[in-house]
Design a protein around this motif. Sequence first.
Motif, PDB file in Angstrom:
ATOM      1  N   VAL A   1       3.557   5.947  -5.846  1.00 26.72           N
ATOM      2  CA  VAL A   1       3.618   6.000  -7.311  1.00 26.72           C
ATOM      3  C   VAL A   1       2.254   6.167  -7.979  1.00 26.72           C
ATOM      4  CG1 VAL A   1       5.702   4.585  -7.357  1.00 26.72           C
ATOM      5  CG2 VAL A   1       3.466   3.489  -7.628  1.00 26.72           C
ATOM      6  N   MET A   2       1.203   6.217  -7.195  1.00 25.68           N
ATOM      7  CA  MET A   2      -0.134   6.220  -7.774  1.00 25.68           C
ATOM      8  C   MET A   2      -0.430   7.463  -8.586  1.00 25.68           C
ATOM      9  SD  MET A   2      -2.705   7.055  -4.635  1.00 25.68           S
ATOM     10  CE  MET A   2      -3.575   8.590  -4.794  1.00 25.68           C
ATOM     11  N   ASP A   3      -1.310   7.292  -9.528  1.00 26.52           N
ATOM     12  CA  ASP A   3      -1.854   8.393 -10.314  1.00 26.52           C
ATOM     13  C   ASP A   3      -3.322   8.484  -9.928  1.00 26.52           C
ATOM     14  OD1 ASP A   3      -2.929  10.117 -12.159  1.00 26.52           O
ATOM     15  OD2 ASP A   3      -2.080   9.101 -13.906  1.00 26.52           O
TER      16      ASP A   3
ATOM     17  N   ALA B   1       0.833  -1.200   0.000  1.00 24.37           N
ATOM     18  CA  ALA B   1       0.000   0.000   0.000  1.00 24.37           C
ATOM     19  C   ALA B   1       0.870   1.253   0.000  1.00 24.37           C
ATOM     20  CB  ALA B   1      -0.941  -0.009   1.192  1.00 24.37           C
ATOM     21  N   SER B   2       1.940   1.240   0.775  1.00 23.41           N
ATOM     22  CA  SER B   2       2.853   2.385   0.822  1.00 23.41           C
ATOM     23  C   SER B   2       3.527   2.606  -0.527  1.00 23.41           C
ATOM     24  CB  SER B   2       3.917   2.176   1.900  1.00 23.41           C
ATOM     25  OG  SER B   2       3.325   2.130   3.169  1.00 23.41           O
ATOM     26  N   GLU B   3       3.967   1.519  -1.144  1.00 21.89           N
ATOM     27  CA  GLU B   3       4.590   1.630  -2.460  1.00 21.89           C
ATOM     28  C   GLU B   3       3.606   2.199  -3.473  1.00 21.89           C
ATOM     29  OE1 GLU B   3       6.303  -2.064  -3.803  1.00 21.89           O
ATOM     30  OE2 GLU B   3       7.441  -2.308  -1.949  1.00 21.89           O
TER      31      GLU B   3
ATOM     32  N   GLY C   1      -7.789   5.623 -10.395  1.00 27.92           N
ATOM     33  CA  GLY C   1      -8.849   5.058  -9.572  1.00 27.92           C
ATOM     34  C   GLY C   1      -8.573   3.622  -9.144  1.00 27.92           C
ATOM     35  N   GLN C   2      -9.651   2.859  -8.953  1.00 34.06           N
ATOM     36  CA  GLN C   2      -9.534   1.481  -8.473  1.00 34.06           C
ATOM     37  C   GLN C   2      -8.755   0.608  -9.453  1.00 34.06           C
ATOM     38  OE1 GLN C   2     -13.113  -0.909  -8.230  1.00 34.06           O
ATOM     39  NE2 GLN C   2     -12.261  -2.141  -6.575  1.00 34.06           N
ATOM     40  N   LEU C   3      -8.910   0.860 -10.735  1.00 28.98           N
ATOM     41  CA  LEU C   3      -8.214   0.040 -11.718  1.00 28.98           C
ATOM     42  C   LEU C   3      -6.699   0.178 -11.572  1.00 28.98           C
ATOM     43  CD1 LEU C   3      -8.611  -1.979 -13.954  1.00 28.98           C
ATOM     44  CD2 LEU C   3      -8.755  -0.088 -15.566  1.00 28.98           C
ATOM     45  N   GLY C   4      -6.231   1.367 -11.213  1.00 27.69           N
ATOM     46  CA  GLY C   4      -4.798   1.558 -10.987  1.00 27.69           C
ATOM     47  C   GLY C   4      -4.296   0.689  -9.848  1.00 27.69           C
ATOM     48  N   TRP C   5      -5.069   0.637  -8.765  1.00 23.09           N
ATOM     49  CA  TRP C   5      -4.713  -0.196  -7.619  1.00 23.09           C
ATOM     50  C   TRP C   5      -4.713  -1.651  -8.020  1.00 23.09           C
ATOM     51  CZ3 TRP C   5      -2.316  -0.977  -3.391  1.00 23.09           C
ATOM     52  CH2 TRP C   5      -2.722  -1.905  -2.440  1.00 23.09           C
ATOM     53  N   LEU C   6      -5.712  -2.082  -8.757  1.00 27.33           N
ATOM     54  CA  LEU C   6      -5.793  -3.482  -9.169  1.00 27.33           C
ATOM     55  C   LEU C   6      -4.641  -3.851 -10.096  1.00 27.33           C
ATOM     56  CD1 LEU C   6      -9.643  -3.796  -9.718  1.00 27.33           C
ATOM     57  CD2 LEU C   6      -8.296  -4.708  -7.822  1.00 27.33           C
ATOM     58  N   ARG C   7      -4.298  -2.960 -10.998  1.00 27.19           N
ATOM     59  CA  ARG C   7      -3.149  -3.232 -11.891  1.00 27.19           C
ATOM     60  C   ARG C   7      -1.850  -3.302 -11.102  1.00 27.19           C
ATOM     61  NH1 ARG C   7      -5.124   0.834 -16.519  1.00 27.19           N
ATOM     62  NH2 ARG C   7      -6.452  -0.613 -17.667  1.00 27.19           N
ATOM     63  N   PHE C   8      -1.715  -2.428 -10.104  1.00 25.31           N
ATOM     64  CA  PHE C   8      -0.533  -2.458  -9.246  1.00 25.31           C
ATOM     65  C   PHE C   8      -0.455  -3.807  -8.520  1.00 25.31           C
ATOM     66  CE2 PHE C   8       1.521  -1.922  -5.142  1.00 25.31           C
ATOM     67  CZ  PHE C   8       2.710  -1.300  -5.485  1.00 25.31           C
TER      68      PHE C   8
END
Length: 54
Positions: free
Chosen positions: A31-33, A25-27, A37-44
């Motif tokens: 680096v998040m954009d 979660a910290s990482e 949204g949620q898709l970014g988290w899921l891809r990560f």
Amino acid sequence: MNESEKEELFDKWGSCDRETRVRLASEYLAVMDPGDGQLGWLRFLQAHLTCGMH
């Protein structure tokens, strides 16, 4: 990403120990954009959750 892929990611996430979840979660927050949204988290998660991590 279909629903079964999302479920698999959530299962892997849930099987991680607390330290791993906090680290990931910290990482991601570093680096998040916000536009992803949620898709970014899921891809990560998809890119970072491997069998050897938990």
